[in-house]
Design a protein around this motif. Structure first.
Motif, PDB file in Angstrom:
ATOM      1  N   GLN A  70      35.080  46.968  40.943  1.00  0.00           N
ATOM      2  CA  GLN A  70      35.754  45.909  41.670  1.00  0.00           C
ATOM      3  C   GLN A  70      35.614  44.602  40.887  1.00  0.00           C
ATOM      4  N   TYR A  71      36.726  43.875  40.754  1.00  0.00           N
ATOM      5  CA  TYR A  71      36.666  42.591  40.036  1.00  0.00           C
ATOM      6  C   TYR A  71      36.045  41.548  40.957  1.00  0.00           C
ATOM      7  N   LEU A  72      35.048  40.819  40.434  1.00  0.00           N
ATOM      8  CA  LEU A  72      34.377  39.817  41.263  1.00  0.00           C
ATOM      9  C   LEU A  72      34.827  38.398  40.916  1.00  0.00           C
ATOM     10  N   PHE A  73      34.541  37.957  39.693  1.00  0.00           N
ATOM     11  CA  PHE A  73      34.881  36.570  39.360  1.00  0.00           C
ATOM     12  C   PHE A  73      34.947  36.386  37.854  1.00  0.00           C
ATOM     13  N   ASN A  74      35.464  35.236  37.464  1.00  0.00           N
ATOM     14  CA  ASN A  74      35.634  34.908  36.054  1.00  0.00           C
ATOM     15  C   ASN A  74      34.782  33.697  35.757  1.00  0.00           C
ATOM     16  N   SER A  75      33.881  33.824  34.753  1.00  0.00           N
ATOM     17  CA  SER A  75      32.962  32.727  34.451  1.00  0.00           C
ATOM     18  C   SER A  75      33.484  31.848  33.314  1.00  0.00           C
ATOM     19  N   GLY A  76      34.680  32.115  32.853  1.00  0.00           N
ATOM     20  CA  GLY A  76      35.193  31.336  31.723  1.00  0.00           C
ATOM     21  C   GLY A  76      35.180  32.149  30.445  1.00  0.00           C
ATOM     22  N   ASP A  77      33.990  32.736  30.052  1.00  0.00           N
ATOM     23  CA  ASP A  77      33.905  33.530  28.826  1.00  0.00           C
ATOM     24  C   ASP A  77      34.103  35.016  29.136  1.00  0.00           C
ATOM     25  N   ALA A  78      33.881  35.361  30.390  1.00  0.00           N
ATOM     26  CA  ALA A  78      33.910  36.792  30.704  1.00  0.00           C
ATOM     27  C   ALA A  78      34.332  37.009  32.150  1.00  0.00           C
ATOM     28  N   TYR A  79      34.772  38.251  32.382  1.00  0.00           N
ATOM     29  CA  TYR A  79      35.146  38.649  33.734  1.00  0.00           C
ATOM     30  C   TYR A  79      34.087  39.604  34.252  1.00  0.00           C
ATOM     31  N   THR A  80      33.645  39.388  35.463  1.00  0.00           N
ATOM     32  CA  THR A  80      32.570  40.202  36.008  1.00  0.00           C
ATOM     33  C   THR A  80      33.131  41.230  36.996  1.00  0.00           C
ATOM     34  N   PHE A  81      32.688  42.493  36.772  1.00  0.00           N
ATOM     35  CA  PHE A  81      33.100  43.598  37.640  1.00  0.00           C
ATOM     36  C   PHE A  81      31.858  44.241  38.234  1.00  0.00           C
ATOM     37  N   ASN A 107      38.260  40.973  44.117  1.00  0.00           N
ATOM     38  CA  ASN A 107      38.082  42.244  44.847  1.00  0.00           C
ATOM     39  C   ASN A 107      39.097  43.331  44.475  1.00  0.00           C
ATOM     40  N   THR A 108      39.929  43.089  43.429  1.00  0.00           N
ATOM     41  CA  THR A 108      40.860  44.135  43.003  1.00  0.00           C
ATOM     42  C   THR A 108      40.067  45.318  42.452  1.00  0.00           C
ATOM     43  N   GLU A 109      40.470  46.533  42.858  1.00  0.00           N
ATOM     44  CA  GLU A 109      39.812  47.744  42.337  1.00  0.00           C
ATOM     45  C   GLU A 109      40.500  48.188  41.055  1.00  0.00           C
ATOM     46  N   CYS A 110      39.718  48.379  40.004  1.00  0.00           N
ATOM     47  CA  CYS A 110      40.278  48.751  38.703  1.00  0.00           C
ATOM     48  C   CYS A 110      39.488  49.925  38.137  1.00  0.00           C
ATOM     49  N   LEU A 122      40.559  48.152  30.453  1.00  0.00           N
ATOM     50  CA  LEU A 122      40.754  47.899  31.871  1.00  0.00           C
ATOM     51  C   LEU A 122      42.053  48.552  32.266  1.00  0.00           C
ATOM     52  N   SER A 123      42.038  49.302  33.361  1.00  0.00           N
ATOM     53  CA  SER A 123      43.331  49.761  33.832  1.00  0.00           C
ATOM     54  C   SER A 123      43.521  49.349  35.286  1.00  0.00           C
ATOM     55  N   LEU A 124      44.561  48.557  35.478  1.00  0.00           N
ATOM     56  CA  LEU A 124      44.837  47.935  36.780  1.00  0.00           C
ATOM     57  C   LEU A 124      45.533  48.928  37.689  1.00  0.00           C
ATOM     58  N   PRO A 125      45.521  48.673  38.999  1.00  0.00           N
ATOM     59  CA  PRO A 125      46.390  49.462  39.878  1.00  0.00           C
ATOM     60  C   PRO A 125      47.838  49.241  39.414  1.00  0.00           C
ATOM     61  N   SER A 126      48.722  50.231  39.603  1.00  0.00           N
ATOM     62  CA  SER A 126      50.072  50.082  39.051  1.00  0.00           C
ATOM     63  C   SER A 126      50.855  48.948  39.734  1.00  0.00           C
ATOM     64  N   HIS A 127      50.523  48.682  40.998  1.00  0.00           N
ATOM     65  CA  HIS A 127      51.184  47.564  41.694  1.00  0.00           C
ATOM     66  C   HIS A 127      50.152  46.684  42.359  1.00  0.00           C
ATOM     67  N   ILE A 128      50.504  45.429  42.484  1.00  0.00           N
ATOM     68  CA  ILE A 128      49.577  44.514  43.121  1.00  0.00           C
ATOM     69  C   ILE A 128      50.401  43.518  43.959  1.00  0.00           C
ATOM     70  N   VAL A 129      49.820  43.089  45.097  1.00  0.00           N
ATOM     71  CA  VAL A 129      50.535  42.144  45.954  1.00  0.00           C
ATOM     72  C   VAL A 129      49.924  40.755  45.763  1.00  0.00           C
ATOM     73  N   MET A 130      50.781  39.762  45.449  1.00  0.00           N
ATOM     74  CA  MET A 130      50.272  38.400  45.279  1.00  0.00           C
ATOM     75  C   MET A 130      51.165  37.409  46.044  1.00  0.00           C
ATOM     76  N   GLU A 131      50.595  36.231  46.325  1.00  0.00           N
ATOM     77  CA  GLU A 131      51.321  35.214  47.076  1.00  0.00           C
ATOM     78  C   GLU A 131      51.997  34.236  46.109  1.00  0.00           C
ATOM     79  N   VAL A 132      53.213  33.851  46.458  1.00  0.00           N
ATOM     80  CA  VAL A 132      53.928  32.852  45.667  1.00  0.00           C
ATOM     81  C   VAL A 132      53.387  31.481  46.057  1.00  0.00           C
ATOM     82  N   VAL A 133      52.811  30.787  45.066  1.00  0.00           N
ATOM     83  CA  VAL A 133      52.235  29.480  45.400  1.00  0.00           C
ATOM     84  C   VAL A 133      53.202  28.340  45.094  1.00  0.00           C
ATOM     85  N   GLU A 134      54.181  28.637  44.256  1.00  0.00           N
ATOM     86  CA  GLU A 134      55.129  27.574  43.932  1.00  0.00           C
ATOM     87  C   GLU A 134      56.450  28.169  43.493  1.00  0.00           C
TER      88      GLU A 134
END
Lengths: 186, 314
Positions: A70-81, A107-110, A122-134
C-alpha cells in the motif's frame, strides 16, 4: 538452473538484470539438441527480445519477488510503501516510481517488484479514480462529440476530459495510457 | 477416443498382416540406451523407458521372431507443440532385413493410418542423403568425416558447433555433429521439410550420428555412413530407423561417447547398459524403426499440436 527448467513466466538474471520469459517454444530434431526459443521481457525497462538456448546450457534464476503493498506517503526523495501482511515499510526511489507518481494516491494498493531484495518496479492497478481539482466550467449537452479540455487531478497530472466534466467530479483513468475512461458518480 | 481406436487398430492390422508378433516390454527398466539429449525420468530406483529398444532387442537375442510394440515411453523436460514427456512409440524389428525394409514399413504404415481416416495415402516419398540435402539447403558442403575442430572452421559461426569448455575429448565429434544437426534443422531443414508435399526420408547419416545403427557404404555404394534414416510427413518428424548394430565393443564406445557428452553438460550419469551389451552378440541380423504414435495421429487428423489429440485429462 538448467535450460530444461525454462518455462513461461520463468525469471532469469541476464547481465545483471531480471528478465521474465513471456513466450516459450520447445523444438528438437531427432537426437539433436533441444532448442528453447523464448521471448523475454526485461522486468526493469519492459523491453522485449528473442533468445534461443540449447540443451545443456545453464542459466541463472533471478531472485525476484512481487508483493502487494500500500502506498503511504512521499518524503520528497522517496515513496514509502507498506506490506499489508507484515506492516513492513519500504522506500522506493523517485526514479523507480517515474511517471507512475501521477497516479499514486494515498493508500493505493500496488504490486511492488523486488529484485535481490531491492524494490525495482511498481505496477499500478489498471484503473484509478481521481477527483478533478481544476478545469474550465462544464458545458451542458456536449456529450456526443470528441472535443476535450484539460483537467487537473489531485496529483497535479493533467488529463484530457470531455467538456461536460466539472470541477469536483471524480473520473476513472487508465493508468497505462493516462487516458480518461468515464465519469464516476460518488 | 474414436480416432485413437481407429489408428491403433490400423497399426495392429498392418503388422499382423505382415506376420509381426505384438510384444509388451516393461515400462520401468534398470537401463536405457544412453542417447544424446534424451533424458529418462527416474522412478523408484529404476528408469522409465525412453524407448522399448533395448528390451525388444533382448527379446530378439533370445530368439524372438519379428516383433512390434506400441509402447508408452517417457522423456524428461520435453514440452511443446510436438513434444510431451509421455507418449507412445510404435517400434518394430524385422530379422534378416536392412533399414530399407523398415523404411518401406514406415510408408505403408502411414498410408494404412491415413486410409483408416478416409484420407488419400501420402502421394510420394522422396529419399535424400543427409550431406547432399545439407548442401542443397545451405550450400555447406561436408564429407561426414570432419572432426569437431574442422567442422567449426567450415560451418557458419552462428551455428555454434564449437565444443564448450569442459567437454571430454571423446565427446567432441558427437557434440559438434549434434549441434550441426540442431542448427541446420532450425536454420534451413525444418522450413524446407515444411514445404514438401510428400513424405521425406533422410538417409546416410554421418558416422558420429550413427546412434545404434551399423556403419557402411552409403546409398551410392560408396563412402562410410550410418545406416540410419529419419522420416517426415508434413514437416513433422515421425520415424527413426536403423540397420541394427551388432558389434558390442563398438556399441559400448558409442554409449561411452554419449556418457562423456552428458558429463560435459553436467548431467547425472546413467548406468552403462551392461545387460544389453552382454546380449548384443546374439542379436540376429535385423532392422528396426520407431514411429511416434501421437504424431502420426496428428498428421492423419490434421491436428496442429499434440495437446489437440491428447487422450488424457491434465
Amino acid at each position: 538452473m538448467d535450460v530444461s527448467d525454462l518455462k513461461k513466466n520463468a525469471k532469469l538474471e541476464i547481465d545483471g538484470a531480471p528478465w521474465v520469459v513471456t513466450d516459450f517454444q520447445f523444438v528438437k530434431p531427432g537426437k539433436g539438441q533441444g532448442l528453447y526459443k523464448c521471448k523475454i521481457k526485461n522486468m526493469l525497462t519492459g523491453s522485449v527480445v528473442d533468445r534461443t538456448w540449447r540443451s545443456g546450457e545453464k542459466l541463472k534464476a533471478a531472485n525476484v519477488e512481487s508483493k502487494k503493498m500500500q502506498y503511504l506517503f512521499n518524503s520528497g526523495d522517496a515513496y514509502t510503501f507498506m506490506d499489508n501482511a507484515t506492516y513492513e515499510q519500504i522506500e522506493m526511489p523517485v526514479d523507480v516510481v517515474g511517471d507512475d507518481k501521477d497516479f499514486l494516491l494515498d493508500n493505493t494498493e500496488c504490486e511492488v517488484l523486488f529484485y535481490n531484495d531491492r524494490a525495482v518496479g511498481l505496477s499500478l492497478p489498471s484503473h484509478i479514480v481521481m477527483e478533478v481539482v481544476e478545469c474550465e466550467p462544464g458545458v451542458k449537452g456536449d456529450t456526443a462529440t470528441n472535443v476535450t479540455k484539460a483537467a487537473t487531478v489531485q496529483t497535479g497530472r493533467q488529463i484530457q476530459v470531455p467538456l461536460f466534466i466539472k470541477q469536483g467530479e471524480s473520473i476513472k483513468i487508465d493508468t497505462r495510457s493516462g487516458e480518461y475512461v468515464e465519469r464516476v458518480n460518488k | 477416443m474414436r480416432a485413437w481406436d481407429q489408428a491403433l487398430q490400423a497399426v495392429r492390422s498392418y503388422f499382423r498382416d505382415h506376420d509381426l508378433y505384438e510384444a509388451l516390454t516393461p515400462v520401468r527398466l534398470p537401463e536405457v540406451a544412453i542417447e544424446p539429449y534424451i533424458e529418462p525420468l527416474r522412478a523408484g530406483g529404476h528408469l522409465l523407458a525412453t524407448s522399448p529398444e533395448l528390451p525388444m532387442k533382448q527379446l530378439l537375442c533370445a530368439g524372438a521372431p519379428d516383433i512390434f510394440q506400441i509402447a508408452p515411453v517417457h522423456r524428461a523436460s520435453e514440452h511443446g507443440r510436438l513434444h510431451s514427456e509421455g507418449f507412445h512409440l510404435i517400434e518394430w524389428y524385422r530379422r534378416d532385413a536392412d533399414e530399407r525394409a523398415v523404411r518401406a514399413d514406415v510408408e505403408r504404415l502411414v498410408d494404412a493410418v491415413f486410409v483408416a481416416f478416409d484420407r488419400a495415402p501420402v502421394s510420394a516419398w522422396s529419399c535424400h542423403g543427409f550431406l547432399p540435402l545439407l548442401e542443397a539447403t545451405t550450400t555447406v558442403r561436408l564429407t561426414g568425416t570432419e572432426d569437431a575442430a574442422t567442422l567449426a572452421a567450415i560451418v557458419p559461426s552462428a551455428w555454434r558447433v564449437d565444443v564448450p569448455e569442459g567437454m571430454p575429448s571423446h565427446a567432441h565429434d558427437l557434440y559438434a555433429w549434434s549441434a550441426l544437426l540442431t542448427a541446420w534443422s532450425d536454420a534451413a531443414l525444418d522450413p524446407w521439410l515444411a514445404e514438401q508435399a510428400g513424405g521425406v526420408h533422410i538417409v546416410d547419416y554421418p558416422a558420429p550420428l550413427a546412434a545404434l545403427a551399423q556403419i557402411g557404404p552409403g546409398r551410392a555404394r560408396t563412402g562410410s555412413y550410418a545406416h540410419r534414416f529419419e522420416s517426415y510427413v508434413g514437416g513433422i518428424e515421425l520415424a527413426n530407423g536403423y540397420h541394427e548394430l551388432r558389434d558390442a565393443p563398438e556399441q559400448r564406445r558409442r554409449f561411452e561417447a554419449v556418457a562423456a557428452l552428458r558429463e560435459g553438460h553436467g548431467l547425472e550419469p546413467l548406468p552403462m547398459p551392461e545387460r544389453f551389451l552382454q546380449a548384443l552378440p546374439k542379436l540376429p541380423a535385423c532392422a528396426g524403426a520407431a514411429l511416434g504414435f501421437e504424431r502420426l495421429l496428428m498428421v492423419a487428423t490434421g491436428a496442429q499440436c499434440l495437446s489437440d489429440i491428447a487422450l488424457h485429462v491434465d
